[in-house]
Design an enzyme around this catalytic site. Structure first.
Site, mmCIF file in Angstrom:
data_model
loop_
_atom_site.group_PDB
_atom_site.id
_atom_site.type_symbol
_atom_site.label_atom_id
_atom_site.label_comp_id
_atom_site.label_asym_id
_atom_site.label_seq_id
_atom_site.Cartn_x
_atom_site.Cartn_y
_atom_site.Cartn_z
ATOM 1 N N ASP A 26 -11.210 4.990 -1.886
ATOM 2 C CA ASP A 26 -10.442 3.758 -1.877
ATOM 3 C C ASP A 26 -9.883 3.547 -3.283
ATOM 4 O OD1 ASP A 26 -9.701 1.048 -2.200
ATOM 5 O OD2 ASP A 26 -11.041 0.441 -0.598
ATOM 6 N N GLY A 27 -8.572 3.708 -3.437
ATOM 7 C CA GLY A 27 -7.934 3.622 -4.748
ATOM 8 C C GLY A 27 -8.071 2.264 -5.401
ATOM 9 N N ASP A 45 1.113 7.024 -5.577
ATOM 10 C CA ASP A 45 1.989 7.450 -4.491
ATOM 11 C C ASP A 45 1.495 6.736 -3.245
ATOM 12 O OD1 ASP A 45 3.759 8.681 -2.815
ATOM 13 O OD2 ASP A 45 2.767 10.623 -2.857
ATOM 14 N N SER A 46 2.028 5.547 -3.022
ATOM 15 C CA SER A 46 1.486 4.674 -1.982
ATOM 16 C C SER A 46 2.420 4.548 -0.793
ATOM 17 C CB SER A 46 1.242 3.285 -2.573
ATOM 18 O OG SER A 46 2.480 2.726 -2.972
ATOM 19 N N THR A 47 1.903 3.894 0.208
ATOM 20 C CA THR A 47 2.698 3.521 1.371
ATOM 21 C C THR A 47 3.622 2.373 0.977
ATOM 22 O OG1 THR A 47 1.102 1.854 2.046
ATOM 23 C CG2 THR A 47 0.766 4.089 2.896
ATOM 24 N N ASP A 48 4.305 1.814 1.947
ATOM 25 C CA ASP A 48 5.108 0.618 1.709
ATOM 26 C C ASP A 48 4.187 -0.603 1.616
ATOM 27 O OD1 ASP A 48 7.584 1.915 1.766
ATOM 28 O OD2 ASP A 48 7.641 1.862 3.947
ATOM 29 N N PRO A 52 -2.216 -2.115 5.654
ATOM 30 C CA PRO A 52 -3.364 -1.852 4.781
ATOM 31 C C PRO A 52 -2.974 -1.516 3.341
ATOM 32 C CG PRO A 52 -3.111 -0.109 6.427
ATOM 33 C CD PRO A 52 -2.110 -1.155 6.746
#
Length: 181
Positions: A26-27, A45-48, A52
């Site tokens: 978990d970042g 480098d994440s999601t939008d 979550p």
């Protein structure tokens, strides 16, 4: 990770690099629990910023990233499309400016044909005054480029990604002059 190694071996070759310490975790908690000034560079480098992944875009996460960066540390994040999601884009940059200061936040962009707008941006936020263009050592870039036989990246490409269209410059400049909560 295993699929990348199997099907994308040339771009996943760094998984075996001796300097890599790969954690699948978990970042947000990892950043929260990391010691002050323990990272030179953080790449997110994440999601939008929906579902979550939304907590990877909040003030607390960026404050913790700032806290764990060394005095000249750099945070790189994806920062959405100013064309496709201008409100989200502005909200992100408000947060970056609040945490890192107006002079320490820089936007760069790239063409991403697989995304609907074709343009995507990234933030380059520094804890110190490291500037992505003023501090660029072109001789080091040229040496690195030759040593690693790079096919794409060079000093001119580096400079070009920071050249922003006028509408993005205007959006960012308007945010810089705004006083935030």
């Amino acid at each position: 990770i295993d699929a990348s190694k199997k099907f994308l071996p040339t771009i996943s070759s760094a998984f075996d690099h001796p300097k890599l310490k790969l954690l699948v975790d978990d970042g947000i908690n990892y950043v929260k629990q990391s010691a002050d000034k323990s990272f030179d560079v953080i790449l997110v480098d994440s999601t939008d910023p929906i579902g979550p992944g939304v907590t990877l875009f909040d003030d607390e996460f960026y404050k913790n990233c700032h806290r764990i960066l060394t005095d000249k540390g750099i945070l790189i994040t994806q920062s959405e499309s100013p064309t496709g999601a201008p409100d989200e884009y502005k909200e992100l940059y408000k947060k970056y400016f609040r945490v890192f200061g107006d002079d320490n936040v820089h936007c760069y962009k790239c063409a991403t044909p697989t995304y609907s707008t074709g343009l995507w941006t990234f933030s380059y936020c520094t804890k110190g005054n490291v500037h992505p263009l003023k501090d660029l050592d072109e001789e080091k870039v040229k040496e690195f480029e030759g040593k690693n036989k790079l096919r794409y990246y060079n000093a001119d490409m580096h400079k070009a990604v920071f050249a922003l269209p006028n509408y993005i410059r205007k959006m960012l400049n308007e945010l810089k002059t705004t006083k935030f909560d």
